[in-house]
Scaffold this motif. Structure first.
Motif, PDB file in Angstrom:
ATOM      1  N   TYR A 160      14.993  13.159   7.118  1.00  0.00           N
ATOM      2  CA  TYR A 160      14.265  11.881   7.029  1.00  0.00           C
ATOM      3  C   TYR A 160      13.038  12.031   6.137  1.00  0.00           C
ATOM      4  O   TYR A 160      12.717  11.154   5.337  1.00  0.00           O
ATOM      5  CB  TYR A 160      13.813  11.418   8.422  1.00  0.00           C
ATOM      6  CG  TYR A 160      14.928  11.070   9.363  1.00  0.00           C
ATOM      7  CD1 TYR A 160      16.070  10.395   8.930  1.00  0.00           C
ATOM      8  CD2 TYR A 160      14.848  11.397  10.722  1.00  0.00           C
ATOM      9  CE1 TYR A 160      17.089  10.077   9.810  1.00  0.00           C
ATOM     10  CE2 TYR A 160      15.863  11.084  11.609  1.00  0.00           C
ATOM     11  CZ  TYR A 160      16.980  10.425  11.145  1.00  0.00           C
ATOM     12  OH  TYR A 160      17.986  10.104  12.014  1.00  0.00           O
ATOM     13  N   ILE A 200       3.362   4.385  13.878  1.00  0.00           N
ATOM     14  CA  ILE A 200       3.577   5.837  13.880  1.00  0.00           C
ATOM     15  C   ILE A 200       2.473   6.474  14.720  1.00  0.00           C
ATOM     16  O   ILE A 200       1.288   6.239  14.478  1.00  0.00           O
ATOM     17  CB  ILE A 200       3.573   6.419  12.456  1.00  0.00           C
ATOM     18  CG1 ILE A 200       4.786   5.885  11.673  1.00  0.00           C
ATOM     19  CG2 ILE A 200       3.592   7.947  12.493  1.00  0.00           C
ATOM     20  CD1 ILE A 200       4.819   6.282  10.201  1.00  0.00           C
ATOM     21  N   ALA A 248      11.146  12.132  22.286  1.00  0.00           N
ATOM     22  CA  ALA A 248      12.016  11.429  21.361  1.00  0.00           C
ATOM     23  C   ALA A 248      13.109  10.700  22.131  1.00  0.00           C
ATOM     24  O   ALA A 248      13.445  11.055  23.256  1.00  0.00           O
ATOM     25  CB  ALA A 248      12.627  12.411  20.383  1.00  0.00           C
ATOM     26  N   VAL A 295      11.592  12.172  15.884  1.00  0.00           N
ATOM     27  CA  VAL A 295      10.623  11.216  15.324  1.00  0.00           C
ATOM     28  C   VAL A 295      10.757   9.783  15.836  1.00  0.00           C
ATOM     29  O   VAL A 295       9.848   8.985  15.681  1.00  0.00           O
ATOM     30  CB  VAL A 295      10.513  11.191  13.756  1.00  0.00           C
ATOM     31  CG1 VAL A 295      10.353  12.590  13.198  1.00  0.00           C
ATOM     32  CG2 VAL A 295      11.622  10.439  13.075  1.00  0.00           C
ATOM     33  N   CYS A 296      11.896   9.419  16.450  1.00  0.00           N
ATOM     34  CA  CYS A 296      12.004   8.083  17.045  1.00  0.00           C
ATOM     35  C   CYS A 296      11.579   8.185  18.502  1.00  0.00           C
ATOM     36  O   CYS A 296      12.126   8.991  19.250  1.00  0.00           O
ATOM     37  CB  CYS A 296      13.442   7.573  16.978  1.00  0.00           C
ATOM     38  SG  CYS A 296      14.009   7.352  15.290  1.00  0.00           S
ATOM     39  N   SER A 297      10.615   7.367  18.899  1.00  0.00           N
ATOM     40  CA  SER A 297      10.183   7.379  20.299  1.00  0.00           C
ATOM     41  C   SER A 297      11.230   6.661  21.136  1.00  0.00           C
ATOM     42  O   SER A 297      12.279   6.244  20.637  1.00  0.00           O
ATOM     43  CB  SER A 297       8.836   6.674  20.423  1.00  0.00           C
ATOM     44  OG  SER A 297       9.050   5.266  20.387  1.00  0.00           O
ATOM     45  N   PHE A 331       7.297   5.389  16.220  1.00  0.00           N
ATOM     46  CA  PHE A 331       7.724   6.725  15.796  1.00  0.00           C
ATOM     47  C   PHE A 331       6.658   7.744  16.137  1.00  0.00           C
ATOM     48  O   PHE A 331       5.475   7.414  16.226  1.00  0.00           O
ATOM     49  CB  PHE A 331       8.028   6.702  14.293  1.00  0.00           C
ATOM     50  CG  PHE A 331       9.038   5.639  13.961  1.00  0.00           C
ATOM     51  CD1 PHE A 331      10.384   5.888  14.116  1.00  0.00           C
ATOM     52  CD2 PHE A 331       8.630   4.359  13.587  1.00  0.00           C
ATOM     53  CE1 PHE A 331      11.322   4.888  13.876  1.00  0.00           C
ATOM     54  CE2 PHE A 331       9.551   3.354  13.346  1.00  0.00           C
ATOM     55  CZ  PHE A 331      10.903   3.621  13.493  1.00  0.00           C
ATOM     56  N   ALA A 387       8.824  10.344   9.935  1.00  0.00           N
ATOM     57  CA  ALA A 387       8.452   9.128  10.660  1.00  0.00           C
ATOM     58  C   ALA A 387       8.194   7.986   9.679  1.00  0.00           C
ATOM     59  O   ALA A 387       8.537   6.826   9.945  1.00  0.00           O
ATOM     60  CB  ALA A 387       7.217   9.396  11.522  1.00  0.00           C
ATOM     61  N   ARG A 408      11.504   6.489   8.563  1.00  0.00           N
ATOM     62  CA  ARG A 408      12.117   5.648   9.592  1.00  0.00           C
ATOM     63  C   ARG A 408      11.346   4.334   9.770  1.00  0.00           C
ATOM     64  O   ARG A 408      11.919   3.273   9.972  1.00  0.00           O
ATOM     65  CB  ARG A 408      12.202   6.419  10.892  1.00  0.00           C
ATOM     66  CG  ARG A 408      12.911   7.761  10.721  1.00  0.00           C
ATOM     67  CD  ARG A 408      14.200   7.876  11.450  1.00  0.00           C
ATOM     68  NE  ARG A 408      15.287   7.148  10.856  1.00  0.00           N
ATOM     69  CZ  ARG A 408      16.472   6.962  11.428  1.00  0.00           C
ATOM     70  NH1 ARG A 408      16.698   7.418  12.639  1.00  0.00           N
ATOM     71  NH2 ARG A 408      17.419   6.313  10.819  1.00  0.00           N
ATOM     72  N   ALA A 409      10.023   4.433   9.667  1.00  0.00           N
ATOM     73  CA  ALA A 409       9.220   3.214   9.782  1.00  0.00           C
ATOM     74  C   ALA A 409       9.483   2.299   8.582  1.00  0.00           C
ATOM     75  O   ALA A 409       9.525   1.071   8.723  1.00  0.00           O
ATOM     76  CB  ALA A 409       7.734   3.572   9.872  1.00  0.00           C
TER      77      ALA A 409
END
Lengths: 709, 440
Positions: A466, B191, B386, B394-396, B402, B423, B426-427
């Protein structure tokens, strides 16, 4: 402000860097000295020039003293040049009027025991910087459009994660995988902690996510055969089921690693009952564990030794997870023989505790007592000195599992040459900065993630995937990049039209054009030119000059390094040679920086001059150095095959062989001139080479030219 | 509903800085919220970094300045999140920006006020090993370079006296009437990079921290050996002030220890102790250094080679033991470390001049409250967990939020940086909302 016409007004800022420089170099003395140099109108020293107050005083000084050149003498341009160049810009000064003098990595950190000589060297380096600054010219950068597409090389968990994120951010992404299925190394595994998911199921889940993305094009059973271009405009040739040339803006390397095969160790290869960890995982997958009641695992097989000095990070956890599954699902007992258990963090430490609770045995052999496998009468036994109990023990085994390290894949070597990105001494891909740029290469537009970088766990590799997607998406989102103005410029009045420069240019940046007069001359395309300077070196007529690395600038540094007698004189009795080393920006200069941060000490006789490529070194630079009194000259660059500009170092090699002969004809010993290749990861080698070269020159004594001085 | 192009980053340490820069470089508006008066986090206070011994603030400061200069990043220091409403990609965050009693737009950071301030206060940024003033800049490289008044200690607030700072400030930046400010932000994603806390070993009677003045924590040692620290980079043995000749480092203080409630390994201490011992050797040629450890966790890239070098080239001695007791020898002024060597098992002792306790790095004590505000879950140790610790780092546990860096579990700087970039990616997906995959 037109700096071309104005008399230079140089401001110089010398940084203590706390005690990093100030502890080993008399910084105030260097600042006082700087004030005496030509056109220096302001000199000051700061505790940290890069801190906000340092930057503010730079801006104020530019205004107050009407500076039109700025020098900072501190650390390395490789990390800090952008910061100071921005500062120049915000004070209205063209960033190309900035000169960086490296008195930390190349001075204070490598001469920690010689404050007096380090101070003299710092003055030399400052004087060289001032000489170049006097000749700097403002330059304008070009903007280049970025193709909003990316290629990810490798379809393991890291590459899949990178592709997914890029596609979800809206970018067309090509995923190139050499096998016919996704999942890389992980596909071999059995179940995975902490969720106990089957490894293949994990991969299939990820693959089905990818398949939902319209933006992803998978190129299976395919390998990268060629890479051309630069950030924003790469051409990647892929061979496989269908051959293709992909035009992309950025590239992610996610090529993974493989398990080291322990041939010849512990009966491996001789007895089927000795297997590697991945072979065990496959046996567990296939439930092929009949007749096995007890398993002995041996850690650090092949790693933490001479050939592979590193710790492979994941083996302790993998062994423990497998021991737990063997015990709980198959009723098999396990002893883990280890040097020490390296389960870091929270979840893995918990896993270790759980294994101990359910009766997995841990036996430590320690650093210097590797176990022995005894294979007698059809029985396998491991004999080991148990360090905790201070006695030799024997462990009978139905199966011996060797935990071997991850090593980079053999294709990495070729890929690193294609991409012009380095491998480290551990043979894994070498990132731009160990601490703060773990996912970038020094080359813009190329990124890395997963076990191609170093051994990593699955969640670490995914997070890195990522992360690399984030880095790679920045130029894609912006839609343009600014390319450095370090390019060639042809003086058409001097060009004879011989076309030699056109031949040596790897980027087709030069072409012959016909003038109205009928004469043919070369013209340079600034966007295609990458700035290596090989063409300028090749031109017999001096018609090509390099912006920001002109011959005059380089010669001014050579002269400055060697023309201040007070500093050349030996400090004490005995001969102190003066040595000029030309370092290329991408490999050997970075190697010199690494020697500095690692505090590999070497004698303070070397003055480094940075050029973009060893192909830039004109024979005249070497002769000029000897003429001005250098006792030795070194030309250094990337290893052959690793050149950032494809073949600049090869051309340097050809040219420098000729130079060596001429040096000899001038009556100088051939050994006074050296050509060596040093990669960005070879800090230790840099220091050793300098030490060796200096002692060789000391044996040779001064040259007729240096004696005259 | 349209997704907003704003992202909230909580925590201005190296992870939060990297996340902010990645996003801002893509044209996304970032609100970087930091509780302290400066961004920089713990990394700003370290002397060097392993495994290269690169100078910590030297490499971090440019990134801090980049955050400050980037027009897409708004740094909110002295600030805390107090509520988060809504769902991804339409969150509404409320921040309280605490009054610093200095007008951020007017203050030039010149420091005239600090010079004239008569009040001396223990300096938290030097681990209370020296004093700062009641109006202060946390450390030389602070970003933003704006003074802060410590309301608890300033005479104007405690006794309604003095007022030196308002008199000397040429910029007219001092504002005793300044109030806390509530800021409401619409953001598409969050984040969390809120870092960690350092275990205080005062309750470990056996090591005498707080009782023996030459027993230090590793963080105190970092400040002592650092040029910008309280002693200008010199190690000093109290009370005489001479330099130590023997130095002992003790690993796993408060960590890997079920009785101290921190059963986990803090992941970085073996390496920072190795670095700190090397630095001592670089400062003082003849100093002897001993590292007491259980398992030497040199697991990162080039870490093992670094340890090998520490042993071979620096002569640092590693002893496999968890010392049971440290006692002060009053006559000699030395400290005796009692230990049971795991290789040569019998009770032994060694005398040193200074002991460095490598203490556990713990989840922030405010993490549970922050978890509640954000609606995300913590693991059994108090780190943010996670959604799927294996497949989905990284995903809560909540969409659009994140986690990165140490607040999501023990890790070193490059891992934190990599996660922060992860993060950010992903954000960014939440904001882009295209491509066909599920929004994380």
């Amino acid at each position: 402000m037109n700096s071309e016409q104005e008399q230079p007004r140089i401001g110089i800022f010398i940084c203590h860097c706390g005690t990093n420089i100030g502890g080993f170099v008399d910084v105030p003395d260097v600042a006082e000295y700087a004030k005496t140099l030509p056109n220096v109108v302001h000199a000051e020293h700061n505790l940290y020039t890069c801190a906000d107050d340092g930057l503010t005083s730079i801006k104020n000084a530019i205004k107050e003293h009407n500076l039109n050149r700025l020098i900072v003498a501190s650390c390395t341009p490789r990390t800090h040049a952008p910061l100071f160049q921005h500062t120049c810009e915000s004070a209205g000064l063209n960033p190309y009027l900035f000169e960086f003098v490296n008195i930390r990595e190349h001075c204070s950190w490598v001469h920690m025991k010689e404050k007096e000589e380090a101070t003299l060297k710092a003055k030399d380096l400052v004087r060289m910087g001032v000489a170049r600054a006097n000749l700097l010219q403002p330059q304008a950068e070009k903007k280049v459009d970025v193709i909003p597409k990316a290629v990810v090389i490798g379809g393991g968990v890291a590459g899949m994660s990178a592709s997914l994120s890029l596609a979800n951010q809206g970018f067309k992404t090509y995923l190139v995988e050499k096998r016919d299925q996704l999942g890389g190394m992980v596909r071999n595994y059995y179940k995975l902690t902490p969720t106990n998911i089957d490894a293949v199921e994990l991969i299939e889940n990820m693959a089905s996510e990818l398949k939902k993305c319209e933006n992803i094009e998978m190129l299976m059973s395919s390998t990268v055969k060629d890479v051309e271009g630069y950030i924003g405009n790469f051409k990647v040739t892929v061979e496989g089921d269908t051959d293709k040339t992909l035009e992309v803006g950025t590239i992610i390397v996610a090529t993974g690693a493989q398990e080291y095969k322990p041939d010849g160790l512990y009966e491996y290869g001789k007895d089927d009952r000795v297997v590697t960890t991945i072979e065990l995982e496959k046996m567990m997958r296939g439930k092929e564990l009949e007749g096995i009641d007890h398993v002995i695992m041996i850690q650090c097989v092949g790693s933490r030794g001479e050939a592979i000095p590193y710790c492979s990070r994941v083996c302790c956890m993998t062994a423990i997870k497998n021991a737990i599954y063997l015990k709980e699902e198959f009723g098999i007992g396990v002893n883990i023989l280890h040097n020490e258990i390296r389960v870091y963090g929270d979840d893995y430490e918990a896993l270790y505790r759980k294994a101990q609770e359910i009766g997995v045995h841990f036996n430590r052999f320690g650093e210097n007592n590797k176990p022995n496998v005894i294979n007698e009468n059809g029985k396998l036994t491991v004999e080991m000195f148990n360090e905790g109990l201070s006695r030799v023990e024997e462990y009978p085994a139905d199966l011996i599992v060797l935990s071997t390290p991850m090593v980079n894949i053999p294709e990495a070597e070729e890929l690193s040459k294609m991409l012009k990105v380095p491998l480290g001494q551990d043979r894994f891909f070498f990132e731009a900065h160990v601490k703060l740029r773990p996912l970038d290469f020094a080359t813009d537009g190329i990124y890395l993630c997963g076990t191609a970088h170093a051994p990593a766990t699955i969640p670490e590799a995914i997070a890195q995937g990522y992360g690399a997607a984030s880095r790679a998406s920045i130029p894609l989102t912006r839609g343009y990049v600014q390319v450095e103005a370090i390019t060639s410029y042809v003086d058409e009045n001097k060009c004879r039209g011989c076309g030699k420069c056109v031949e040596v240019c790897e980027y087709k940046a030069l072409e012959l054009i016909k003038l109205d007069t009928g004469r043919e001359v070369t013209r340079s395309n600034e966007v295609l030119c990458k700035g290596c300077g090989t063409c300028a070196t090749t031109c017999c007529n001096g018609a090509i000059s390099m912006k920001h690395f002109s011959s005059e600038q380089i010669i001014s540094m050579i002269e400055a390094a060697l023309t201040e007698p007070a500093l050349v004189k030996p400090l004490t009795n005995g001969f102190k040679p003066n040595i000029i080393a030309f370092c290329c920006n991408w490999c050997s200069y970075a190697g010199a920086d690494l020697a500095g941060v690692s505090r590999f000490q070497y004698p303070p006789n070397v003055r480094i001059i940075r050029v973009m490529c060893s192909g830039r070194i004109e024979p005249n630079f070497v002769f000029k150095a000897f003429e001005k009194g250098a006792d030795g000259v070194l030309v250094t660059g990337c290893h052959i095959g690793d050149c950032h500009y494809i073949s600049g170092n090869q051309k340097a090699e050809d040219r420098m062989n000729m130079v060596r002969n001429i040096v000899h004809m001038l009556g100088l010993e051939k050994d006074r001139f050296g050509l060596v290749w040093i990669s960005a990861s070879e800090g230790q080698k840099f220091a050793e080479l300098m030490t060796d070269f200096i002692s060789k020159i000391k044996e040779l004594g001064p040259t007729p030219f240096s004696i005259k001085k | 509903m349209t997704a907003t192009k704003n992202i909230l980053v909580i925590g201005g340490g190296v992870a939060g800085i990297q996340a902010s820069l990645d996003l801002a470089d893509k044209g996304i508006n970032v609100y970087l919220v930091e509780r302290e008066p400066s961004i920089g986090g713990i990394m700003a206070l370290l002397d060097k970094t392993f495994p290269t011994n690169d100078c910590s603030i030297c490499i971090l400061a440019p990134k801090m300045n980049e955050c400050f200069a980037n027009p897409n990043i708004r740094i909110l220091t002295n600030s805390e999140l107090i509520s988060l409403e809504g769902e991804a990609p339409d969150f509404r965050a409320t921040i309280v920006k605490k009054a610093r009693f200095v007008d951020e737009k007017k203050c030039t950071g010149c420091g005239d006020c600090t010079q004239k301030c008569p009040v001396k206060v223990p300096n938290k940024y030097n681990m209370n090993l020296d004093k700062r003033k009641a109006i202060y800049l946390p450390f030389p490289q602070s970003v933003p370079r704006i003074m802060t008044i410590d309301k608890e200690r300033c005479l104007k607030f405690t006794k309604d006296k003095c007022g030196n700072c308002i008199k000397v400030c040429k910029a007219g930046a001092i504002d005793y009437e300044q109030n806390d400010e509530k800021i409401v932000l619409d953001v598409g994603a969050v984040i969390v990079a809120s870092g960690f806390e350092i275990y205080n070993p005062s309750d470990m009677f056996e090591y005498g921290y707080g009782k023996y003045s030459n027993v230090k924590t590793a963080m105190e040692y970092e400040r002592l050996i650092c040029a910008s620290g309280p002693t200008g980079g010199h190690l000093v043995v109290e009370p005489g002030g001479e330099r130590p000749k023997r130095l002992g480092f003790i690993q796993c203080v408060g960590s890997r220890d079920l009785s101290r409630k921190n059963p986990y390994c803090s992941s970085v201490c073996c390496m920072h102790a190795t670095k700190e011992a090397m630095l001592a050797k670089e400062h003082y040629d003849d100093i002897e250094t001993y590292i007491f450890f259980l398992d030497l966790r040199a697991v990162g890239k080039n870490f093992q080679q670094y340890v090998d070098r520490a042993k071979k080239d620096y002569g640092i001695k590693y002893l496999r033991a968890r010392p049971g007791r440290i006692m002060e020898n009053e006559e000699k002024g030395t400290l005796t470390i009692w230990y049971d060597d795991l290789i040569d098992p019998h009770i032994q002792s060694i005398d040193v001049d200074m002991v460095v306790l490598c203490t556990a790095l713990m989840p922030s004590s405010t993490a549970p409250k922050m978890g509640e505000i954000l609606g995300i879950e913590l693991d059994e140790y108090g780190f943010f967990c996670a959604k799927d610790p294996l497949a989905n780092p990284v995903c809560s546990t909540k969409k659009g939020i994140f986690i990165a860096g140490y607040c999501a579990g023990p890790k070193d700087i490059p891992e934190s940086v990599a996660e922060a970039s992860g993060a950010s990616a992903r954000a960014s997906e939440v904001i882009a909302q295209s491509g066909g995959g599920d929004v994380p």
